[in-house]
Design a protein around this motif. Structure first.
Motif, PDB file in Angstrom:
ATOM      1  N   ARG A  27      11.211   1.331  48.421  1.00 38.74           N
ATOM      2  CA  ARG A  27      10.979   2.777  48.447  1.00 38.74           C
ATOM      3  C   ARG A  27       9.964   3.100  47.376  1.00 38.74           C
ATOM      4  O   ARG A  27      10.104   2.629  46.245  1.00 38.74           O
ATOM      5  N   PRO A  28       8.956   3.899  47.701  1.00 41.29           N
ATOM      6  CA  PRO A  28       8.002   4.233  46.654  1.00 41.29           C
ATOM      7  C   PRO A  28       8.653   5.147  45.622  1.00 41.29           C
ATOM      8  O   PRO A  28       9.414   6.055  45.969  1.00 41.29           O
ATOM      9  N   LEU A  29       8.391   4.890  44.352  1.00 40.04           N
ATOM     10  CA  LEU A  29       8.907   5.754  43.293  1.00 40.04           C
ATOM     11  C   LEU A  29       7.848   6.789  42.961  1.00 40.04           C
ATOM     12  O   LEU A  29       6.660   6.523  43.089  1.00 40.04           O
ATOM     13  N   PRO A  30       8.271   7.966  42.564  1.00 40.27           N
ATOM     14  CA  PRO A  30       7.271   8.974  42.194  1.00 40.27           C
ATOM     15  C   PRO A  30       6.496   8.508  40.966  1.00 40.27           C
ATOM     16  O   PRO A  30       7.065   7.917  40.044  1.00 40.27           O
TER      17      PRO A  30
ATOM     18  N   ARG B 123      10.324  13.399  54.875  1.00 44.65           N
ATOM     19  CA  ARG B 123       9.831  12.150  54.315  1.00 44.65           C
ATOM     20  C   ARG B 123       9.382  12.359  52.869  1.00 44.65           C
ATOM     21  O   ARG B 123       9.678  11.554  51.995  1.00 44.65           O
ATOM     22  N   THR B 124       8.646  13.450  52.634  1.00 47.94           N
ATOM     23  CA  THR B 124       8.222  13.693  51.246  1.00 47.94           C
ATOM     24  C   THR B 124       9.428  14.013  50.368  1.00 47.94           C
ATOM     25  O   THR B 124       9.481  13.617  49.213  1.00 47.94           O
ATOM     26  N   ARG B 126      12.255  12.725  50.616  1.00 46.08           N
ATOM     27  CA  ARG B 126      13.017  11.514  50.342  1.00 46.08           C
ATOM     28  C   ARG B 126      12.636  10.905  48.990  1.00 46.08           C
ATOM     29  O   ARG B 126      13.488  10.428  48.261  1.00 46.08           O
ATOM     30  N   VAL B 127      11.325  10.908  48.689  1.00 45.60           N
ATOM     31  CA  VAL B 127      10.879  10.358  47.405  1.00 45.60           C
ATOM     32  C   VAL B 127      11.498  11.153  46.262  1.00 45.60           C
ATOM     33  O   VAL B 127      12.003  10.593  45.286  1.00 45.60           O
ATOM     34  N   ARG B 128      11.493  12.494  46.445  1.00 43.97           N
ATOM     35  CA  ARG B 128      12.087  13.333  45.388  1.00 43.97           C
ATOM     36  C   ARG B 128      13.580  13.075  45.266  1.00 43.97           C
ATOM     37  O   ARG B 128      14.133  13.006  44.171  1.00 43.97           O
ATOM     38  N   ALA B 130      15.132  10.329  45.958  1.00 42.63           N
ATOM     39  CA  ALA B 130      15.357   9.037  45.303  1.00 42.63           C
ATOM     40  C   ALA B 130      15.313   9.220  43.803  1.00 42.63           C
ATOM     41  O   ALA B 130      16.151   8.676  43.070  1.00 42.63           O
TER      42      ALA B 130
END
Lengths: 136, 337, 487
Positions: A27-30, B123-124, B126-128, B130
């Motif tokens: 998973r890409p991290l911010p 989808r965007t 999801r990164v937040r 995580a």
């Protein structure tokens, strides 16, 4: 240690991933950006200017000295203490110049960083967490 | 034919991956092909964002959009028809097409586009999510330790005030580090520092029955790792390995670089644990009193670095325990600010 | 025999320091992790130790004896590279947190796929660089023990992969720093001895410009006597200066610095350390021309630094000095090759094959094996020329990637990929073509033998051109770039 032989265990996910042996898709991290983008842009522009200047100077020293030796064969015949001048230029004179340019660049870069540091950021190198030096 | 349509529908999703503004142009082209329309226009609430094909001369799209946005329903103004894009219940754009086509078809495609836009938004998110997950997982300071630390400082105040003062400073440093809110990551050096202060306090509790060895390759000290991963493991070793053991106990913390990886090992010569129990703890089960810290560290390591970088535990009853962290030196997004 | 003893002692000392580098630290109230961070000076010495390779210890003196005083431009370029490193990459690389160049590519281009291509480039550069190191080791072992060349090369391969397996990959900083001091001492002491012992007449002759071979005393590099001395010199300067920016194992060392500032300062210290070191190879070259001119005809000029002390002082003293230089050269080999092999193994296992956890040892063994195989037929290729190619490939691939990645937010993934491919293929192809044949045109000879003059601009132009024409910068590129410079 008198007990039984140790056994290696891990979570099921880890066990399966290790058995597969190939890195999976992560998973890409911010990616955090600079705290103050406008200020960061100013730093960037200033540092880029310094870098261009340093590279130009470096090119001048390298291509300049070799060009000089190529253009003036007379340097081969002039001697200082028995050593041809052109040899001296090549083997000894360039290194101090290089050191000087690099030191000058580092000073300029650090000054830019000090001048354009966000007010909240800590000064100096260390991270903002407590240092234990000199507490006792 | 059906499979072809499904494929087109999926590819439309790929076009719209990054939202209407980024992927509008290829999406409009695909929709025009799908509807066999003369021209297709996609608009968001600020106005048109992408068009494919030529709209009939004299068509007033602005007025049409305004009308659609006012009523929130599909409209037919030959030769144009328009359908609103309702993303997750909110009006957020409009699909306009020119040509001979059914209102029903246009409405269906508009719903498909809206669906894809909804997915793109998720989808965007999801990164937040995580990142937020990581933050909630961030190790909690254990009340058990707080109590013990204060008790041991209190015990020293009369007998050895200098030591008590030193311990209090350690305690303050430790709290400051654990409560620190900057970022989710710290350097290995900072992690060691926190572990060090923690162990100082524990040593006082154990009346110095605790031996500690730290062996660190200096190269890995600046490497960024998730915040508070080493100290919980050491805490686990003290609480479940050494506290129950009679006599002296020994803990060793070591760290080395191995090519692109960093390996940190925490080893104790305590009572060890049943491998089945260790497995259960890491799988998320096990008795709640045991290894909450370990499971949490394991979960965070896997969330950040991927499943293959979870904790490895080597243990057996009466054989002590060794916990191994093995993570890449670099991971995009892992930075100690 | 003394030489072998000296080398054995060196290996033992290196292993001991490797263990001491991660020494046990008992907890005491004064134990401070922070103070155990590698100091800037140590790190600078470690970088210099890893960087000063067999090319510098043996190759420079050898090539100087063969081709003339202009060879010292290589040394100037090797040093000047760190000016570029300090100005362009050291600080930002440290802030990016990237350990290797593939890491940086992933950081900046937000793509994991680009790692694979970068891993391939790492392999090419590292093998091009390893072959001359193994050649140097083979030559030295041949000289001090009389074993055939291939035995020396195989032995060197075993020693270096063995020392990595025995913990060399764990903590190398102090070992590498120690190797810098060894190299400096072991090249400086015999050099000073040479100057003092040789006598006034030999000294005067060494400094006298000569007319045969033509151009030997002209301080420019005329590659292949092609008649383009200035172009050759500039091409070598470009390759060595910009190559240092892109050398994968050098970039890795800056990761050890505590901060971006420290990384920049370390780069400056390296310049001073290299400048001091490079004063000495010239002594061997100049005296070699007077005392051992026969090496030129034997095609064994790379051995001049080891042979020379024995010529000046036969007997025990000469033997001792030869042993010193041999051990210095072996230190050069050991430190550079272990750094190179580790970088290569990382690229092979981590980037190219993406195997999550360690196949690292296997990759080290495989990398050393291939390097040994490639070195066997390379006995008569000049060390310095091969190193020049490694630098040219680095300058035409990773240098543009790092420089544009750090300073130009518009760089796109297609741009970077095309630039890497174009730069890598053209530079490697030119080097191969240069070995494969001889060319009538002098210009062509120069441009193939040292291709940096055209491959570096070509790679930069490709990256910029393709980036402007195709694709958009990856999401968050501006943020990623600005972060590299934010204090």
């Amino acid at each position: 240690m008198t007990g039984t032989r140790r056994v290696r265990v891990s979570s099921p996910q880890t066990r399966i991933a290790l058995a597969r042996g190939v890195r999976g898709v992560r998973r890409p991290l911010p990616l955090p950006g600079p705290a103050d983008p406008a200020l960061a842009r100013r730093v960037f522009v200033a540092q880029r200017r310094a870098a261009v200047r340093t590279v130009a100077l470096l090119a001048l020293v390298l291509f300049g000295t070799s060009g000089l030796i190529a253009a003036l064969p007379v340097l081969d015949r002039l001697t200082v203490g028995g050593v041809p001048l052109s040899w001296l230029v090549l083997a000894t004179a360039t290194y101090p110049l290089l050191l000087l340019i690099a030191a000058w660049h580092v000073r300029a870069a650090e000054r830019t960083e000090d001048r354009l540091r966000p007010p909240s950021a800590p000064t100096g190198d260390g991270p903002g967490r407590p240092a234990r030096d000199g507490r006792r | 034919m059906t499979i072809g349509a499904l494929r087109e529908a999926r590819l439309l999703g790929t076009d719209l991956r990054a939202g209407l503004r980024a992927g509008g142009a290829p999406a409009a082209r695909r929709i025009r092909r799908l509807l066999r329309a003369d021209a297709v226009l996609l608009a968001d609430l600020d106005g048109p964002v992408a068009r494919h094909g030529t709209l009939p001369a004299g068509s007033d799209t602005d007025a049409l959009l305004a009308e659609v946005y006012e009523h929130g329903t599909a409209l037919r103004r030959p030769p144009l028809c328009a359908a609103p894009l309702i993303v997750a219940g909110d009006l957020s754009g409009c699909l306009v097409a020119a040509g001979d086509l059914g209102e029903e078809d246009l409405g269906e495609v508009a719903r498909l586009v809206a669906e894809h836009l909804d997915h793109a938004g998720l989808r965007t998110a999801r990164v937040r999510i995580a990142a937020a997950d990581l933050r909630t997982l961030r190790a909690q300071i254990s009340p058990h330790f707080l109590h013990n630390a204060l008790a041991v400082i209190a015990a020293h105040i009369r007998s050895d005030p200098a030591r008590a003062r030193g311990l209090l400073t350690d305690f303050a440093d430790y709290l400051r580090y654990s409560f620190s809110t900057q970022g989710d990551y710290a350097t290995v050096a900072e992690e060691l520092q926190a572990t060090q202060t923690y162990l100082e306090l524990q040593r006082a509790r154990f009346d110095d029955r605790l031996d500690i060895t730290v062996r660190m390759a200096p190269e890995i000290l600046p490497v960024a790792v998730p915040f508070l991963v080493v100290q919980p493991i050491v805490e686990n070793a003290v609480r479940h390995g050494l506290e129950r053991k009679a006599g002296r106990g020994h803990i060793s913390v070591s760290g080395v670089g191995e090519g692109p990886f960093v390996v940190i090992e925490v080893e104790d010569d305590g009572v060890g644990m049943d491998p089945a129990l260790a497995r259960a703890v890491l799988a998320g089960g096990g008795p709640p009193a045991r290894g909450v810290g370990l499971a949490n560290v394991d979960q965070r390591l896997r969330a950040v670095y991927g499943p293959e970088h979870g904790l490895l535990i080597e243990t057996a009853p009466d054989s002590g325990t060794k916990v191994i962290i093995r993570v890449p030196r670099f991971m995009r997004g892992v930075v100690a600010e | 025999m003394t030489g072998l003893l000296a080398i054995g002692f060196l290996i033992a000392a290196s292993l001991a320091i490797g263990v001491y580098g991660v020494r046990a630290a008992r907890t005491t109230p004064d134990f401070l992790v922070a103070s155990r961070r590698v100091g800037g000076g140590w790190n600078a010495m470690a970088i210099a130790g890893e960087y000063v390779s067999a090319a510098s210890v043996l190759g420079l003196a050898g090539l100087l004896l063969k081709d003339g005083i202009g060879t010292m431009w290589y040394a100037v370029g090797f040093t000047a590279g760190y000016v570029a490193v300090a100005a362009l990459v050291a600080g930002p690389m440290r802030r990016s947190g990237a350990f290797t160049v593939p890491d940086f590519a992933e950081y900046r281009l937000a793509s994991t796929g680009v790692r694979r291509l970068c891993g391939l480039v790492v392999l090419v550069i590292m093998w091009l660089y390893l072959v001359p190191q193994f050649k140097g080791a083979g030559v030295v072992l041949q000289l001090v023990s009389g074993t055939p060349y291939w035995v020396g090369v195989v032995l060197a391969g075993l020693v270096v992969s063995g020392s990595i397996a025995m913990g060399g990959m764990r903590s190398a900083t102090y070992v590498q720093a120690f190797h810098y001091l060894v190299k400096l001492a072991f090249i400086a002491v015999p050099a000073v001895f040479l100057v003092v012992r040789a006598g006034a007449e030999t000294r005067a002759r060494a400094l006298e410009p000569v007319t045969v071979p033509d151009g030997w005393s002209r301080p420019l590099l005329d590659i292949g006597d092609a008649g383009y001395p200035l172009l050759s010199t500039w091409s070598v300067l470009l390759a060595t200066t910009l190559g240092a920016v892109g050398l994968p194992h050098v970039v890795m060392r800056f990761h050890t610095s505590a901060s971006a500032r420290a990384a920049r300062r370390v780069a400056v210290m390296v310049i001073a350390l290299l400048g001091v070191f490079y004063l000495f190879p010239v002594v061997y070259g100049l005296f070699g021309r007077v005392l051992t001119p026969h090496l030129v005809h034997q095609g064994a000029t790379d051995t001049v630094a080891v042979v020379l002390p024995g010529e000046v002082a036969p007997g025990t003293l000469g033997g001792l000095l030869t042993a010193l230089v041999a051990a210095g050269a072996f230190a050069a080999f050991l430190s550079t090759s272990s750094g190179l092999l580790l970088a290569l193994a990382g690229g092979l296992s981590h980037d190219l094959f993406g195997s999550g956890l360690s196949r690292l040892r296997l990759a080290v063994a495989a990398g050393a094996f291939v390097a040994v195989l490639l070195s066997l037929p390379a006995a008569h290729v000049d060390i310095n020329v091969m190193v020049g190619w490694a630098f040219a490939v680095a300058a035409s691939t990773f240098c543009p990637l790092l420089v544009l990645g750090i300073w130009w937010p518009r760089l796109t993934l297609p741009g970077a990929v095309c630039g890497l491919v174009v730069g890598g293929v053209s530079a490697t192809g030119a080097a191969l073509a240069s070995v494969a044949g001889t060319y009538a045109s002098g210009l062509l000879t120069v441009l193939l033998a040292q291709p940096a003059a055209w491959t570096v601009p070509l790679a930069f132009a490709t990256m910029v051109g393709v980036s402007l024409r195709w694709g958009s910068p990856p999401e968050g590129a501006t943020r990623a770039v600005l972060r590299l410079h934010a204090p």
